[in-house]
Design an enzyme around this catalytic site. Structure first.
Site: not given
Ligand code: NAD
Length: 261
Positions: A143, A156
């Site tokens: 991220s 985080y």
């Molecule tokens: P999201 O909440 O839509 O999806 C996250 C998924 O991870 C969900 O389906 C959840 O059930 C699953 N999950 C959570 N804990 C888990 C575990 N212990 N084991 C297995 N699955 C688990 O969020 P997203 O935005 O799609 O996030 C995906 C990745 O991208 C994450 O690592 C997040 O930190 C990263 N990210 C997101 C953003 C953003 O702005 N959305 C920015 C930078 C990084």
């Protein structure tokens, strides 16, 4: 499957959001995908939709902090799709707290999933690739928060810096096996993670109305707008392909220019 199989890819956190978009795209290209997620209901539905669209997908109930469940998903991938070509360590979450009030519990919960979960995913995938002799790809979701600090979500940020460090450590450790280890760093992506973050920041009094926190973040994006999961898939497609064979230990930022280093 034929001897020309592309193999399978385990994508953690693929029930929805970024992981699902990545899984849909990889299935479209011809990889067999494992939707590895703790959310069984949504994950099963997502796998079903990929199959309905003509792809090959299976759901596996995985908690990335539980080594046995990750190893089982990889075994299922090998059985269904001949061999593991790649893992995308994407599962993660955020739970903001004011810096001076950040608790040990908050640190432990976030680091367990976002940090330890990535270490376990890298290790279990590498073991499978070494055993099969396949020169595979390991990709993790970092991220912009791993490149710069945000006071309201210090654990985080630390967990995403850990993803970058683990990527570099594993890249050095696994290069002799021909395994590439890279990461990518999204900025602000419109997913449930941000919906939850927006709610949490309002509850903390950091923002006063829905959408305000996201608006504040968006104001500093050189590209002028936030992103959607579809903005991520091309980078993962590149990292999973032979086009990136001479690249390892890197974190590619996909953040509209928010962090430049
Ligand atoms: P999201 O909440 O839509 O999806 C996250 C998924 O991870 C969900 O389906 C959840 O059930 C699953 N999950 C959570 N804990 C888990 C575990 N212990 N084991 C297995 N699955 C688990 O969020 P997203 O935005 O799609 O996030 C995906 C990745 O991208 C994450 O690592 C997040 O930190 C990263 N990210 C997101 C953003 C953003 O702005 N959305 C920015 C930078 C990084």
């Amino acid at each position: 499957m034929s001897s020309e199989s592309l193999g399978g890819v385990v994508i953690t956190g693929a029930a929805q959001g970024i992981g699902l978009a990545v899984a849909q795209n990889l299935a479209k290209i011809g990889y067999g995908v494992i939707i590895a997620d703790i959310n069984e209901k949504v994950g099963k539905e997502s796998a079903k939709q990929i199959v309905a669209a003509g792809g090959q997908a299976l759901f596996c109930n995985v908690d990335v902090s539980n080594r046995a469940s990750v190893a089982e998903a990889i075994q299922n991938c090998e059985q269904a799709f001949e061999f593991l070509h790649a893992i995308v360590n994407n599962a993660g979450f955020n739970r903001p707290q004011l810096f001076l009030e950040t608790t040990e519990d908050n640190w432990n919960q976030i680091m367990k999933v976002n940090g330890l979960g990535v270490l376990i995913g890298i290790q279990e995938a590498a073991k499978s690739m070494i055993a099969s002799g396949h020169k595979g790809k390991i990709i993790s979701t970092a991220s912009m928060a791993g490149r710069t600090g945000f006071g309201d979500f210090a654990p985080y940020c630390a967990s995403k810096a850990a993803v970058i460090s683990l990527t570099q450590a594993a890249a050095r450790a696994l290069a002799e096996h021909g395994i590439n280890v890279n990461a990518f760093g999204p900025g602000v992506v419109e997913t449930d993670l941000w919906t939850q973050l927006d709610e949490d920041l309002m509850e903390m009094g950091v923002s006063s109305k829905p959408g305000e926190a996201m608006e504040n973040f968006s104001a500093g994006i050189p590209m002028g707008h936030i992103s959607v999961p579809q903005d991520i898939v091309g980078t993962v497609q590149f990292l999973i392909s032979p086009e990136s064979d001479y690249m390892t230990g890197q974190c590619l930022m996909i953040d509209g220019g928010m962090t430049m280093q």
